[in-house]
Design a protein around this motif. Sequence first.
Motif, PDB file in Angstrom:
ATOM      1  N   SER A 168       0.840  -1.197   0.000  1.00 63.21           N
ATOM      2  CA  SER A 168       0.000   0.000   0.000  1.00 63.21           C
ATOM      3  C   SER A 168       0.878   1.251   0.000  1.00 63.21           C
ATOM      4  N   LEU A 169       0.347   2.346  -0.506  1.00 59.95           N
ATOM      5  CA  LEU A 169       1.098   3.597  -0.550  1.00 59.95           C
ATOM      6  C   LEU A 169       1.522   4.024   0.851  1.00 59.95           C
ATOM      7  N   GLU A 170       0.615   3.908   1.811  1.00 60.51           N
ATOM      8  CA  GLU A 170       0.946   4.321   3.178  1.00 60.51           C
ATOM      9  C   GLU A 170       2.068   3.461   3.761  1.00 60.51           C
ATOM     10  N   GLU A 171       2.002   2.162   3.508  1.00 58.00           N
ATOM     11  CA  GLU A 171       3.045   1.267   4.015  1.00 58.00           C
ATOM     12  C   GLU A 171       4.399   1.594   3.378  1.00 58.00           C
ATOM     13  N   ARG A 172       4.384   1.855   2.081  1.00 60.32           N
ATOM     14  CA  ARG A 172       5.635   2.179   1.390  1.00 60.32           C
ATOM     15  C   ARG A 172       6.202   3.505   1.891  1.00 60.32           C
ATOM     16  N   ALA A 173       5.320   4.462   2.121  1.00 59.86           N
ATOM     17  CA  ALA A 173       5.762   5.767   2.622  1.00 59.86           C
ATOM     18  C   ALA A 173       6.336   5.647   4.032  1.00 59.86           C
ATOM     19  N   ARG A 174       5.715   4.837   4.858  1.00 56.55           N
ATOM     20  CA  ARG A 174       6.210   4.647   6.219  1.00 56.55           C
ATOM     21  C   ARG A 174       7.618   4.056   6.213  1.00 56.55           C
ATOM     22  N   LEU A 220       5.615  12.107   6.939  1.00 55.03           N
ATOM     23  CA  LEU A 220       4.920  11.049   6.206  1.00 55.03           C
ATOM     24  C   LEU A 220       4.136  11.594   5.018  1.00 55.03           C
ATOM     25  N   GLU A 221       3.452  12.715   5.188  1.00 54.39           N
ATOM     26  CA  GLU A 221       2.652  13.275   4.092  1.00 54.39           C
ATOM     27  C   GLU A 221       3.528  13.658   2.905  1.00 54.39           C
ATOM     28  N   MET A 262       4.672  10.450   1.180  1.00 56.68           N
ATOM     29  CA  MET A 262       3.567   9.852   0.436  1.00 56.68           C
ATOM     30  C   MET A 262       3.323  10.586  -0.874  1.00 56.68           C
ATOM     31  N   ALA A 278       3.715   9.003  -4.592  1.00 53.73           N
ATOM     32  CA  ALA A 278       2.568   9.030  -5.511  1.00 53.73           C
ATOM     33  C   ALA A 278       2.962   9.642  -6.850  1.00 53.73           C
TER      34      ALA A 278
END
Length: 226
Positions: free
Chosen positions: A148-154, A169-170, A173, A177
């Motif tokens: 997921s995008l959130e997991e990759r960003a984390r 994080l934002e 992300m 993206a």
Amino acid sequence: MNRIRVAIDGPAGAGKSTVAKMVAKRLGLLYIDTGAMYRAVTWKAIASGIPFSDEEQMVELASTIDISFDSDDDRQIVRVDGADVTQQIRSPEVTEHVSTVSAIPGVRSQLVKLQQKMAGRLGVVMDGRDIGTCVLPDAEVKIFLTASLEERARRRLEELLSKGVRTDLEEVMASLARRDEMDSTRDLAPLRKAEDAYSIDTTGLSVPEVVDRIVSICRQRLGTNQ
């Protein structure tokens, strides 16, 4: 097993490089980080003041740059013209522009030739975005990693903070993206899953769990338990 070619593709932050290194070690294969090669060209262009819009100069750079890989214990070292640039090529500036550089046809052509030459000598684990579709379309094993995008960003945020890069994080992300959009919509060798690739969603999985799955696939594919 020492002649097998393993292609691992997927979007930024899916864990390709970390997993590929461990798979290569488990199987006794050479690891080739193609993303680091594009990052090396991007870093060299920035350091040399070459505008990304000057395709002629960018292709000349890609055709003359000396990129090599070395290791120090479990750490891979990336060298450009003999100098260790392992940390420099992971800077936010390089990350922001590497998709632009990798979309330049002449640059990609030069680096793909080099990658294919490397893979023609020994068994390899190679990761990137178009390995199974373009660089090694006849690889014995093809893997497509995603998350997921959130997991990759984390994951990327933790990596950056550990290196002293201040961000949140934002912001990470949003950067991922943008890269996803550029990588998947570019005309030349876009990011996509090869038809015969095994898909693994790494969201919620530990690195060892992902590595175990890929190693198992490789052994099943070759019909060996070694």
